[in-house]
Design a protein around this motif. Sequence first.
Motif, PDB file in Angstrom:
ATOM      1  N   THR A   1       1.224  -1.145  -0.004  1.00 16.58           N
ATOM      2  CA  THR A   1       0.128   0.042  -0.474  1.00 16.58           C
ATOM      3  C   THR A   1       0.712   1.409  -0.196  1.00 16.58           C
ATOM      4  OG1 THR A   1      -0.112  -0.258   2.483  1.00 16.58           O
ATOM      5  CG2 THR A   1      -2.104  -1.236   1.179  1.00 16.58           C
ATOM      6  N   ARG A   2       2.025   0.786  -0.206  1.00 19.56           N
ATOM      7  CA  ARG A   2       3.148   2.307   0.403  1.00 19.56           C
ATOM      8  C   ARG A   2       3.447   2.366  -1.485  1.00 19.56           C
ATOM      9  NH1 ARG A   2       4.028   4.643   5.123  1.00 19.56           N
ATOM     10  NH2 ARG A   2       4.847   6.313   3.992  1.00 19.56           N
ATOM     11  N   PHE A   3       4.071   3.674  -1.550  1.00 21.95           N
ATOM     12  CA  PHE A   3       5.025   3.461  -3.183  1.00 21.95           C
ATOM     13  C   PHE A   3       6.193   2.663  -3.125  1.00 21.95           C
ATOM     14  CE2 PHE A   3       7.830   5.144  -6.430  1.00 21.95           C
ATOM     15  CZ  PHE A   3       7.340   5.096  -7.457  1.00 21.95           C
ATOM     16  N   LEU A   4       7.157   2.865  -1.958  1.00 21.31           N
ATOM     17  CA  LEU A   4       8.204   2.131  -2.202  1.00 21.31           C
ATOM     18  C   LEU A   4       8.571   1.134  -2.165  1.00 21.31           C
ATOM     19  CD1 LEU A   4      10.313   5.096   0.006  1.00 21.31           C
ATOM     20  CD2 LEU A   4      10.845   4.932  -2.489  1.00 21.31           C
TER      21      LEU A   4
ATOM     22  N   LYS B   1      16.086 -11.670 -14.876  1.00 18.04           N
ATOM     23  CA  LYS B   1      16.587 -10.712 -13.134  1.00 18.04           C
ATOM     24  C   LYS B   1      16.902  -9.648 -12.971  1.00 18.04           C
ATOM     25  CE  LYS B   1      19.447  -7.122 -16.492  1.00 18.04           C
ATOM     26  NZ  LYS B   1      19.368  -5.707 -15.887  1.00 18.04           N
ATOM     27  N   ALA B   2      17.126  -9.100 -11.781  1.00 16.76           N
ATOM     28  CA  ALA B   2      16.646  -7.693 -11.456  1.00 16.76           C
ATOM     29  C   ALA B   2      16.909  -6.436 -11.437  1.00 16.76           C
ATOM     30  CB  ALA B   2      16.888  -7.803 -10.063  1.00 16.76           C
ATOM     31  N   ALA B   3      16.675  -5.404 -11.934  1.00 20.62           N
ATOM     32  CA  ALA B   3      17.051  -4.499 -11.914  1.00 20.62           C
ATOM     33  C   ALA B   3      18.184  -3.620 -11.507  1.00 20.62           C
ATOM     34  CB  ALA B   3      16.194  -3.046 -12.424  1.00 20.62           C
ATOM     35  N   ASP B   4      18.980  -2.943 -11.529  1.00 22.70           N
ATOM     36  CA  ASP B   4      20.818  -2.951 -11.089  1.00 22.70           C
ATOM     37  C   ASP B   4      20.149  -1.231  -9.827  1.00 22.70           C
ATOM     38  OD1 ASP B   4      22.725  -4.000 -12.955  1.00 22.70           O
ATOM     39  OD2 ASP B   4      21.170  -3.266 -14.237  1.00 22.70           O
ATOM     40  N   ALA B   5      19.095  -0.751 -10.023  1.00 26.38           N
ATOM     41  CA  ALA B   5      19.232   0.511  -9.358  1.00 26.38           C
ATOM     42  C   ALA B   5      17.884   1.441  -9.263  1.00 26.38           C
ATOM     43  CB  ALA B   5      20.457   1.525  -9.495  1.00 26.38           C
ATOM     44  N   ILE B   6      17.650   1.859  -8.342  1.00 27.86           N
ATOM     45  CA  ILE B   6      16.291   2.470  -7.766  1.00 27.86           C
ATOM     46  C   ILE B   6      16.859   4.036  -7.699  1.00 27.86           C
ATOM     47  CG2 ILE B   6      14.087   3.585  -6.758  1.00 27.86           C
ATOM     48  CD1 ILE B   6      14.035   0.692  -6.546  1.00 27.86           C
ATOM     49  N   GLU B   7      16.800   5.315  -8.258  1.00 27.43           N
ATOM     50  CA  GLU B   7      17.169   6.603  -7.245  1.00 27.43           C
ATOM     51  C   GLU B   7      15.647   7.523  -7.515  1.00 27.43           C
ATOM     52  OE1 GLU B   7      19.605   7.895 -10.293  1.00 27.43           O
ATOM     53  OE2 GLU B   7      21.353   6.245 -10.206  1.00 27.43           O
TER      54      GLU B   7
ATOM     55  N   ILE C   1      14.368   3.974 -12.291  1.00 29.10           N
ATOM     56  CA  ILE C   1      14.699   2.256 -12.346  1.00 29.10           C
ATOM     57  C   ILE C   1      15.987   2.565 -13.205  1.00 29.10           C
ATOM     58  CG2 ILE C   1      14.038   0.137 -12.619  1.00 29.10           C
ATOM     59  CD1 ILE C   1      11.385   0.611 -11.720  1.00 29.10           C
ATOM     60  N   ILE C   2      16.527   2.056 -12.674  1.00 24.48           N
ATOM     61  CA  ILE C   2      18.080   2.041 -14.012  1.00 24.48           C
ATOM     62  C   ILE C   2      18.801   0.652 -14.413  1.00 24.48           C
ATOM     63  CG2 ILE C   2      20.895   2.752 -14.481  1.00 24.48           C
ATOM     64  CD1 ILE C   2      18.375   5.034 -13.501  1.00 24.48           C
ATOM     65  N   ASP C   3      18.314   0.179 -14.940  1.00 24.02           N
ATOM     66  CA  ASP C   3      19.337  -0.727 -16.053  1.00 24.02           C
ATOM     67  C   ASP C   3      20.407  -1.095 -17.121  1.00 24.02           C
ATOM     68  OD1 ASP C   3      19.182  -3.530 -17.152  1.00 24.02           O
ATOM     69  OD2 ASP C   3      17.017  -4.218 -17.095  1.00 24.02           O
ATOM     70  N   ASN C   4      20.937  -1.614 -16.729  1.00 25.72           N
ATOM     71  CA  ASN C   4      22.807  -1.161 -16.884  1.00 25.72           C
ATOM     72  C   ASN C   4      22.475  -1.981 -18.683  1.00 25.72           C
ATOM     73  OD1 ASN C   4      23.553   0.434 -15.270  1.00 25.72           O
ATOM     74  ND2 ASN C   4      24.333  -0.713 -14.046  1.00 25.72           N
ATOM     75  N   ASP C   5      22.088  -3.025 -18.528  1.00 25.23           N
ATOM     76  CA  ASP C   5      21.930  -3.832 -20.145  1.00 25.23           C
ATOM     77  C   ASP C   5      21.120  -4.270 -19.870  1.00 25.23           C
ATOM     78  OD1 ASP C   5      22.486  -5.222 -22.364  1.00 25.23           O
ATOM     79  OD2 ASP C   5      23.686  -6.997 -21.078  1.00 25.23           O
ATOM     80  N   PRO C   6      19.714  -4.026 -20.480  1.00 25.99           N
ATOM     81  CA  PRO C   6      18.533  -4.331 -20.574  1.00 25.99           C
ATOM     82  C   PRO C   6      18.226  -5.397 -22.077  1.00 25.99           C
ATOM     83  CG  PRO C   6      18.203  -1.704 -21.240  1.00 25.99           C
ATOM     84  CD  PRO C   6      20.491  -2.288 -20.860  1.00 25.99           C
TER      85      PRO C   6
ATOM     86  N   HIS D   1      11.351  -3.538  -9.001  1.00 25.89           N
ATOM     87  CA  HIS D   1      13.043  -3.323  -9.641  1.00 25.89           C
ATOM     88  C   HIS D   1      13.381  -4.849  -9.747  1.00 25.89           C
ATOM     89  CE1 HIS D   1      16.968  -3.457  -7.177  1.00 25.89           C
ATOM     90  NE2 HIS D   1      17.065  -2.768  -7.938  1.00 25.89           N
ATOM     91  N   THR D   2      13.123  -5.774  -8.377  1.00 30.68           N
ATOM     92  CA  THR D   2      13.506  -7.006  -8.703  1.00 30.68           C
ATOM     93  C   THR D   2      12.332  -7.972  -8.300  1.00 30.68           C
ATOM     94  OG1 THR D   2      13.893  -6.289  -6.081  1.00 30.68           O
ATOM     95  CG2 THR D   2      13.714  -8.421  -6.554  1.00 30.68           C
TER      96      THR D   2
END
Length: 240
Positions: A127-130, A147-153, A164-169, A137-138
Amino acid sequence: MSYTQPHPRFSVLSNSSLSSAEHLSPASSSRFSLPSAPSISTATTPKPGARPNIYDRPLNKTRTAEVSSAAFAFLFSEVVQYTQKRVSGINDLERRLNTLGYRIGTRVLELMTWRNEAASKAPKRETRFLPALMSIHTHVWRTVFGKAADAIEKSVENSDEYMIIDNDPPITRNISVPRDMSSLSCSSFTAGIVEAVLDGLGFSARVTAHNTPTDQFPNRTTILIKLEKSVLEREEALKT
């Protein structure tokens, strides 16, 4: 009472023509003798050692549900080429890829919800966004891409923007974008998946994809999430 005449291109069989056809059929003539066809059983029995049909696989098991990366890359490249021939520009192409991804995202959320309810006695809905963003992300990335994504900013300038950062989609590994379309991001398909999952969880947002290459990761992609004002207001209300 008058009746409309049939179109000359359509042939109408009358009762008499049907009877004459039956009279001339080899089965009804005494000069012909046809063996009776053996009865066909509609029940199919699987052969020993044969792989089960995809519809027979249980939805709550994922080990045998993996798709070949080569097959996925080929199918996605064909989707991009098919869509590219029917658009007027890069923005239109990204919008259509986003729409296709949105349709996939609704089914991914439905499948993940079903598996969660089947595997847990007390399934939990975020119920919360984060926490929901961490789940995307996971868990969503692993379900779709393996696979999981690489980072959240979080944006420093705008409080309603997350990334959401994906270094190699995986979907862009085998796609070569022409120079005149260098601003095109085929990860708009992924952005559509994320937007559908967020909408289904009750976090309305506008999700877009942007190319952010680096020397180490030339295919690096940023999925930008811009939340609606109502979501931010609800998050503030839940804090108190």
